[in-house]
Every structure is written in structure tokens, then in C-alpha cells.
Design a protein around this motif. Structure first.
Motif, mmCIF file in Angstrom:
data_model
loop_
_atom_site.group_PDB
_atom_site.id
_atom_site.type_symbol
_atom_site.label_atom_id
_atom_site.label_comp_id
_atom_site.label_asym_id
_atom_site.label_seq_id
_atom_site.Cartn_x
_atom_site.Cartn_y
_atom_site.Cartn_z
ATOM 1 N N GLY A 52 -2.651 9.571 21.506
ATOM 2 C CA GLY A 52 -2.868 10.974 21.160
ATOM 3 C C GLY A 52 -2.990 11.881 22.364
ATOM 4 N N GLN A 53 -2.682 11.359 23.573
ATOM 5 C CA GLN A 53 -2.796 12.128 24.813
ATOM 6 C C GLN A 53 -1.506 12.018 25.639
ATOM 7 O OE1 GLN A 53 -6.599 9.918 25.556
ATOM 8 N NE2 GLN A 53 -7.338 11.888 26.307
ATOM 9 N N PRO A 54 -0.409 12.598 25.158
ATOM 10 C CA PRO A 54 0.866 12.494 25.886
ATOM 11 C C PRO A 54 0.822 13.216 27.235
ATOM 12 C CG PRO A 54 1.039 14.090 24.101
ATOM 13 C CD PRO A 54 -0.280 13.395 23.926
ATOM 14 N N ASP A 55 1.393 12.572 28.260
ATOM 15 C CA ASP A 55 1.402 13.139 29.612
ATOM 16 C C ASP A 55 2.408 14.281 29.724
ATOM 17 O OD1 ASP A 55 -0.094 10.720 30.068
ATOM 18 O OD2 ASP A 55 0.346 10.980 32.200
ATOM 19 N N LEU A 56 1.955 15.369 30.358
ATOM 20 C CA LEU A 56 2.851 16.496 30.630
ATOM 21 C C LEU A 56 3.824 16.142 31.751
ATOM 22 C CD1 LEU A 56 0.247 19.391 30.466
ATOM 23 C CD2 LEU A 56 2.280 19.208 29.017
ATOM 24 N N ASN A 57 4.983 16.768 31.704
ATOM 25 C CA ASN A 57 6.015 16.557 32.720
ATOM 26 C C ASN A 57 5.909 17.642 33.784
ATOM 27 O OD1 ASN A 57 8.290 15.991 34.206
ATOM 28 N ND2 ASN A 57 9.715 16.871 32.703
ATOM 29 N N TRP A 58 5.133 17.361 34.824
ATOM 30 C CA TRP A 58 4.919 18.351 35.878
ATOM 31 C C TRP A 58 6.161 18.586 36.732
ATOM 32 C CZ3 TRP A 58 0.630 21.158 38.008
ATOM 33 C CH2 TRP A 58 -0.465 21.231 37.142
ATOM 34 N N GLU A 59 7.174 17.756 36.590
ATOM 35 C CA GLU A 59 8.435 18.004 37.299
ATOM 36 C C GLU A 59 9.119 19.249 36.760
ATOM 37 O OE1 GLU A 59 9.633 16.143 39.850
ATOM 38 O OE2 GLU A 59 7.878 14.826 39.780
ATOM 39 N N ASN A 60 8.789 19.623 35.535
ATOM 40 C CA ASN A 60 9.358 20.804 34.886
ATOM 41 C C ASN A 60 8.590 22.045 35.359
ATOM 42 O OD1 ASN A 60 10.163 22.860 33.177
ATOM 43 N ND2 ASN A 60 9.997 21.646 31.296
ATOM 44 N N ALA A 65 -24.781 34.868 29.897
ATOM 45 C CA ALA A 65 -26.172 34.433 30.090
ATOM 46 C C ALA A 65 -26.302 33.535 31.317
ATOM 47 C CB ALA A 65 -26.664 33.705 28.841
ATOM 48 N N THR A 66 -25.309 32.699 31.556
ATOM 49 C CA THR A 66 -25.313 31.841 32.748
ATOM 50 C C THR A 66 -25.328 32.700 34.004
ATOM 51 O OG1 THR A 66 -24.123 30.087 31.569
ATOM 52 C CG2 THR A 66 -24.081 30.019 33.976
ATOM 53 N N HIS A 67 -24.458 33.702 34.031
ATOM 54 C CA HIS A 67 -24.394 34.598 35.193
ATOM 55 C C HIS A 67 -25.687 35.408 35.344
ATOM 56 C CE1 HIS A 67 -19.706 34.526 35.205
ATOM 57 N NE2 HIS A 67 -20.221 33.483 35.812
ATOM 58 N N LYS A 68 -26.288 35.777 34.230
ATOM 59 C CA LYS A 68 -27.548 36.535 34.290
ATOM 60 C C LYS A 68 -28.656 35.690 34.914
ATOM 61 C CE LYS A 68 -30.546 39.459 31.443
ATOM 62 N NZ LYS A 68 -30.822 39.976 30.058
ATOM 63 N N HIS A 69 -28.578 34.370 34.726
ATOM 64 C CA HIS A 69 -29.553 33.456 35.338
ATOM 65 C C HIS A 69 -29.230 33.186 36.804
ATOM 66 C CE1 HIS A 69 -30.919 32.504 31.221
ATOM 67 N NE2 HIS A 69 -31.955 31.901 31.779
ATOM 68 N N GLY A 70 -28.171 33.790 37.309
ATOM 69 C CA GLY A 70 -27.787 33.562 38.698
ATOM 70 C C GLY A 70 -27.036 32.264 38.915
ATOM 71 N N MET A 71 -26.537 31.686 37.824
ATOM 72 C CA MET A 71 -25.787 30.433 37.909
ATOM 73 C C MET A 71 -24.310 30.685 37.628
ATOM 74 S SD MET A 71 -28.438 27.713 36.090
ATOM 75 C CE MET A 71 -28.449 28.549 34.484
ATOM 76 N N LYS A 72 -23.490 29.701 37.960
ATOM 77 C CA LYS A 72 -22.053 29.799 37.747
ATOM 78 C C LYS A 72 -21.618 28.756 36.724
ATOM 79 C CE LYS A 72 -21.241 31.525 42.465
ATOM 80 N NZ LYS A 72 -20.730 32.863 42.135
ATOM 81 N N LEU A 73 -20.401 28.943 36.173
ATOM 82 C CA LEU A 73 -19.911 28.059 35.117
ATOM 83 C C LEU A 73 -18.567 27.458 35.517
ATOM 84 C CD1 LEU A 73 -20.802 27.180 32.227
ATOM 85 C CD2 LEU A 73 -19.188 28.867 31.365
ATOM 86 N N LEU A 74 -18.506 26.138 35.462
ATOM 87 C CA LEU A 74 -17.310 25.382 35.798
ATOM 88 C C LEU A 74 -16.721 24.810 34.511
ATOM 89 C CD1 LEU A 74 -16.286 24.682 38.750
ATOM 90 C CD2 LEU A 74 -17.320 22.433 38.401
ATOM 91 N N MET A 75 -15.441 25.071 34.279
ATOM 92 C CA MET A 75 -14.766 24.536 33.088
ATOM 93 C C MET A 75 -14.086 23.214 33.421
ATOM 94 S SD MET A 75 -15.077 26.673 30.485
ATOM 95 C CE MET A 75 -13.642 26.646 29.402
ATOM 96 N N ASP A 76 -13.941 22.363 32.418
ATOM 97 C CA ASP A 76 -13.205 21.115 32.575
ATOM 98 C C ASP A 76 -11.752 21.378 32.193
ATOM 99 O OD1 ASP A 76 -12.549 18.348 32.746
ATOM 100 O OD2 ASP A 76 -14.603 17.859 32.176
ATOM 101 N N LEU A 77 -10.842 21.185 33.131
ATOM 102 C CA LEU A 77 -9.426 21.457 32.911
ATOM 103 C C LEU A 77 -8.684 20.127 32.807
ATOM 104 C CD1 LEU A 77 -7.398 23.893 32.812
ATOM 105 C CD2 LEU A 77 -6.925 23.369 35.215
ATOM 106 N N VAL A 78 -8.060 19.896 31.663
ATOM 107 C CA VAL A 78 -7.350 18.642 31.412
ATOM 108 C C VAL A 78 -5.863 18.968 31.290
ATOM 109 C CG1 VAL A 78 -7.252 16.569 29.973
ATOM 110 C CG2 VAL A 78 -9.368 17.918 30.089
ATOM 111 N N VAL A 79 -5.122 18.772 32.368
ATOM 112 C CA VAL A 79 -3.702 19.174 32.352
ATOM 113 C C VAL A 79 -2.762 18.067 32.824
ATOM 114 C CG1 VAL A 79 -4.074 21.665 32.474
ATOM 115 C CG2 VAL A 79 -4.048 20.315 34.594
ATOM 116 N N ASN A 80 -3.271 16.828 32.962
ATOM 117 C CA ASN A 80 -2.335 15.713 33.105
ATOM 118 C C ASN A 80 -1.683 15.430 31.763
ATOM 119 O OD1 ASN A 80 -1.257 13.125 34.390
ATOM 120 N ND2 ASN A 80 -2.413 12.321 32.654
ATOM 121 N N HIS A 81 -2.427 15.705 30.699
ATOM 122 C CA HIS A 81 -1.943 15.434 29.352
ATOM 123 C C HIS A 81 -2.527 16.462 28.387
ATOM 124 C CE1 HIS A 81 -5.555 12.963 30.252
ATOM 125 N NE2 HIS A 81 -5.984 13.474 29.111
#
Length: 555
Positions: free
Chosen positions: A166-174, A87-103
């Protein structure tokens, strides 16, 4: 230079929990957002940014993700998401997701396995350290108060969490962690989403050896110390190379502590990482003189300091990078309350003035739900009225535990700066619960919803809504607004924010009175070809009335 679609865009931010409830359980949801797409489209927005909607225990309102490929049942189903996206695309709009990947959430399968032992598939997905002399590995403090380390007996080790336990940080070195994140991104991009807002993405590369923070360790000093680590460029470049560059997307990285020089490294127009950053310089103004209190204060922002912050980014990124323009979001108090005047006598003009000041700058503007109505802070007076983890924790720590500050003073600080000010439900009309829900709202509404709501705004051609609509139309139609270079005017003026923009022989003059006084400023505006927009009906030339803002075009 080839211009990108996101340089022409205006983003509307939706905080799903507080936007529109469709099933009367008191919590906003995806079908509710779908129901209101006509409204967002009427405003003129090009992109909708959704705060996290993934499966989560909601210890930090969705920024603790337990399953990146599942929708939180409170918000609906994956079918509901697919319907919203289409429906967003039908309105000519785009959709941005929130990506949480530090933790992630501590309920995520990766962490549940990681904490069991030191030798399973996910053991190195997070940042584990042995105790040092029976204590935490270093002196880092998490963002919501307290130590950034929590002990797990099963492993006999501490894990790092720059935010809540409750938000443990991911190890991006891996490298396996990075590939797992890239797979999540492909999952959503293949569904058709149009990009990501990346939460605290400049924290993913930690300082080598995880040394102590110098001086008095606080939440702020810890995050600044960790930010922009040694491998951040490498990680973002790899993300772009392996995933983002294969899609026509928009990416914005939330980067606390970053400078314009940092931003150019990560988001330069010639770089291959992200498109833009969310910087914090202007929203971090007027901190408490006591460093232990950090942002908690009730003092107004001084206009010359605001100019230094915003002008710095305008000048530094011109031709080299791209700004994200925002006054407020889900983590910041309401703009008209923080940066101007929410007194009913001035609120409408003040809200229009703020919108004009920001939307005439170079960058992609972000409008947070309700900003286009001039929604205000909640003006809460009791700690029992707060829901946000950050606010409750800081009150408990500073007032009840350390007795460092008295309750009434801390409540004044919370009323000014708490994230809960932005999270009261959207005000749709003057009916019960403001048309947000027929059930019991998950969080109390701002009592002023009977005076400030969408239904009334759409009936009033002089409302803040229609002013924002015109600002967006002007940006779409006017290249000097989108691409013009920036010239600051009188940076030490503590009453008026004025600047010029220049592009292909045209000049824009923007003048905004940040006070409730009538003042005079002469920038040769009488020689302008036309006035593009103002928040008063008539133009009195060099006179600027209370909270008056006007924009002139010189051809």
C-alpha cells in the motif's frame, strides 16, 4: 561560524495517534496536542515534531499518504491544525512536519491514475517494470517482509514498494514528480510550519537499472543497497534551491544505511541540502546472528559497540555537519528498556543516565513522547497484543509460514524490538486509560501507567521529567554542550561511558555507569570547577554507583 537556531534547539516528538484524545473516540488528535502544549513548553522543548497527520488509510500508521493537503479526519480538521500551529508559535515553539515523499499511499490520486494505463498523466509517477520470465523484476524485499514488487493486471506490470504494497515508491527520475513534491512543501511552509523531518529520504534515488541485491536478499540488505543512490545529492540540492532555501526552516533527513561521510555530503554545514540526518548505526546494534532474522533479537546492546557507533558520528561530523541525537522514536523500542534497565528498582536512575549521556553530546536532541517519564516497553506476551504491520508480518512469515523459528522465541524478540513498544498511549495520570481517552483506546496502554505518568512526575522533584528539564536548560545556557569538540575516553570500557567536550577554554566531563554495579573511575573530576548535573544527590568522587551519571565543568 554563524550558529543556526536549530543548533540551540531540543525537539519533542509527538506521535499524534497516541498522545492525547480530545473527543473520546480512542484516537489521539490535534486538539489533544493543543491541550498539552503547556506540558511540552514546561519541559523546555523548542520544536515539536509531528508524525504524519495527513489523510491516510493508515496501513502503516500514516506513512501511507493519500492526500498531502488534507488532515486525516481521525486527527481533526485543517482548522484544528491552524489552531495548533498558532498556539505552538504563541508558546515560542516551532512545528516540524513529517514529510513522506519516497512513497505515497496506493489510495493517492496519482497512483489510482497511474495504475490504469501506461499513457496517462500520472503513468510515470511510480516505478513500473515488466515481468522477467513471468516473475518479479528483481529480488528486492520490502521492509515489512515479502517481495518489493506487486503485479497490477491493468498495466500488465509490477510496481515497486520498498515498504508495504500500500506504499508504492514515487519515481523521482520524473521531473514532474519532483515539482509536485516541491509544491507540497511550499503549501505547508506558506502556512507557517518551521521545517520537515523527511522519511527515508535517502531512498528516493534508486540504483541505475534496478539490479538484484547480491547474496541473500532481505529487507535490510535491500534498503542498504537502495540507499544513497546516484542522484540523491542532485535531488536534495534541487529541493533546497527551489524551496527550502527560501524559508528559515529546520530539516532532518531519515537516512537508513548512511555513514557519517554520506551525511556530510547531504547535510554539511557548508552544503545546501539538509541540516542533519537521522542515522541508524546505534539503534541497529545487536542484530540476530542469522541474517534472515535481521534486527529481531533479544540480546542487550554491548556498551563498547554503542560507544563505537555514537563516538564515530560525534567525531566525524564535528565542524563539518550536525548530529541528531536520539535514543528512541516511533520506530524503536523504549530507550530505558533497550539500552539500560527498566526494572522498577533502577528505572528512574537508568532513564536519567541515558538522557544525560546523550544530551551532553554535540547535535540536536530529540525527546520521544514519554521518554521524559522513563516509559518502558510493553512486555507483551502474545502476538494478538501487537498492532504494527511489521511485527505481525514477520511473525506470520517466520513462525507460521516458514516455521523457521518457534513462537515463544519470536515473541521474546518482538517484546524487545517491536515498534509497538513505542506506540502505547501517553501516560498522563493514574485514572482509567491513563487520562489518554475516556473512550476505548485504539491500542492498549502499558499496564504500568499507574506507576509511571505525568501527574506523578510533576509532583516529584526527583522525577525523570525534571532531570530532562534541567538537561534542556543546561544545553540552552552552556555553549560547550552545544558546540564543544568531542574526546572519547576508554572506548573499550564495558561498564562506563565517559567522554570530554572542549570549547573556548572550557571542558565538560561526562561519566555514565551503564551497569547495576558500583565502580570506580578517575578522570581528575576532583579538579572540576563544578558539577553541572547528576542523578544522585551527592558526589562520591571517583565512585560511580549503579546507573550513576554525572557531568563536570572545568573552567
Amino acid at each position: 561560524m554563524t550558529h543556526k537556531w536549530w543548533q540551540n534547539a531540543v525537539v519533542y516528538q509527538v506521535y499524534p495517534m497516541s498522545f492525547q484524545d480530545s473527543n473520546n473516540d480512542g484516537i489521539g488528535d490535534l486538539p489533544g496536542i493543543t491541550k498539552r502544549l503547556d506540558y511540552i513548553h514546561q519541559l523546555g522543548a523548542d520544536v515539536i515534531w509531528l508524525n504524519p497527520i495527513y489523510k491516510s488509510p493508515n496501513k502503516d500508521n500514516g506513512y501511507d499518504i493519500a492526500d498531502y493537503r488534507a488532515i486525516n479526519p481521525e486527527y481533526g480538521t485543517m482548522k484544528d491544525f491552524d489552531t495548533l500551529l498558532a498556539a505552538t508559535h504563541k508558546h515560542g515553539m516551532k512545528l516540524l512536519m513529517d514529510l513522506v515523499v519516497n512513497h505515497t499511499s496506493d489510495q493517492h490520486e496519482w497512483f489510482q491514475e497511474s495504475k490504469k494505463s501506461k499513457d496517462n498523466k500520472y503513468s510515470d509517477f511510480y516505478i513500473w517494470r515488466d515481468p522477467v520470465d513471468g516473475h518479479e523484476p528483481n529480488n528486492w524485499r520490502e521492509a515489512f517482509s515479502g517481495s518489493a514488487w506487486t503485479y497490477v493486471p491493468e498495466r500488465g506490470q509490477y510496481y515497486l514498494h520498498l515498504f508495504a504494497p500500500g506504499q508504492p515508491d514515487l519515481n523521482w527520475e520524473n521531473p514532474e514528480v519532483r515539482q509536485a513534491v516541491f509544491d507540497i512543501e511550499r503549501f505547508w511552509l506558506d502556512k507557517g510550519v518551521d521545517g520537515f523531518r523527511m522519511d527515508v529520504i535517502n531512498l528516493i534515488s534508486k540504483p541505475a537499472g534496478l539490479p538484484d541485491v547480491a547474496g541473500v536478499p532481505t529487507a535490510g540488505t535491500t534498503l542498504d543497497f537502495v540507499a544513497d543512490g546516484p542522484r540523491l545529492n542532485e535531488f536534495l540540492h534541487q529541493m533546497n534551491d527551489e524551496v527550502l532555501s527560501h524559508y528559515d526552516v529546520m530539516t532532518v533527513g531519515e537516512m537508513p544505511g548512511s555513514t557519517p561521510e554520506d551525511a556530510i555530503k547531504y547535510t554539511g554545514l557548508e552544503s545546501n541540502e539538509l541540516n542533519m540526518v537521522f542515522q541508524f548505526q546505534h539503534v541497529n546494534l545487536s542484530p540476530n546472528p542469522d541474517v534472515r532474522l535481521g534486527k529481531w533479537n533479544d540480546q542487550p546492546v554491548k556498551l563498547p559497540e554503542l560507544k563505537v557507533a555514537l563516538n564515530r558520528w560525534q567525531k566525524a561530523l564535528d565542524g563539518k555537519g550536525w548530529n541528531s541525537l536520539y535514543w528512541n522514536n516511533h520506530d524503536q523500542p523504549r530507550a530505558v528498556s533497550r539500552f539500560s534497565n527498566d526494572d522498577p528498582k533502577y528505572r528512574v536512575r537508568a532513564a536519567k543516565m541515558l538522557g544525560t549521556t546523550l544530551h551532553m553530546m554535540q547535535g540536536t536532541p530529540y525527546v520521544y513522547e514519554g521518554e521524559e517519564l522513563g516509559m518502558t516497553n510493553g512486555h507483551f506476551t502474545s502476538i494478538d497484543q501487537y498492532e504494527d504491520l511489521e511485527s505481525i508480518n514477520i511473525y506470520q512469515e517466520l513462525v507460521e509460514q516458514d516455521k523457521m523459528i518457534d513462537g515463544p522465541t519470536m515473541l521474546k524478540y518482538l517484546a524487545n524490538m517491536s515498534r509497538d513498544n513505542a506506540r502505547t498511549p501517553m501516560q498522563w495520570d493514574a485514572s482509567q486509560n491513563a487520562g489518554f481517552t475516556k473512550g476505548t483506546p485504539w491500542y492498549a496502554l502499558n499496564p504500568n501507567y499507574k506507576e509511571i505518568n505525568v501527574e506523578d512526575a510533576l509532583k516529584d522533584k526527583e522525577s525523570v521529567f525534571y532531570h530532562y528539564q534541567k538537561l534542556i536548560q543546561l544545553r540552552h545556557q552552556t555553549d560547550v554542550i552545544k558546540y564543544g569538540t568531542f574526546e572519547e575516553l576508554d572506548p573499550k570500557d564495558d561498564q562506563v561511558y565517559a567522554y570530554r567536550r572542549h570549547y573556548e577554554g572550557k571542558t565538560l566531563l561526562v561519566m555514565s555507569n551503564f551497569t547495576d554495579q558500583t565502580v570506580t573511575r578517575d578522570y581528575d573530576q576532583q579538579k572540576a570547577a563544578e558539577m553541572l548535573i547528576s542523578n544522585y544527590d551527592d558526589d562520591q568522587g571517583t565512585t560511580l554507583r549503579p546507573y550513576e551519571s554525572k557531568v563536570y565543568l572545568f573552567a
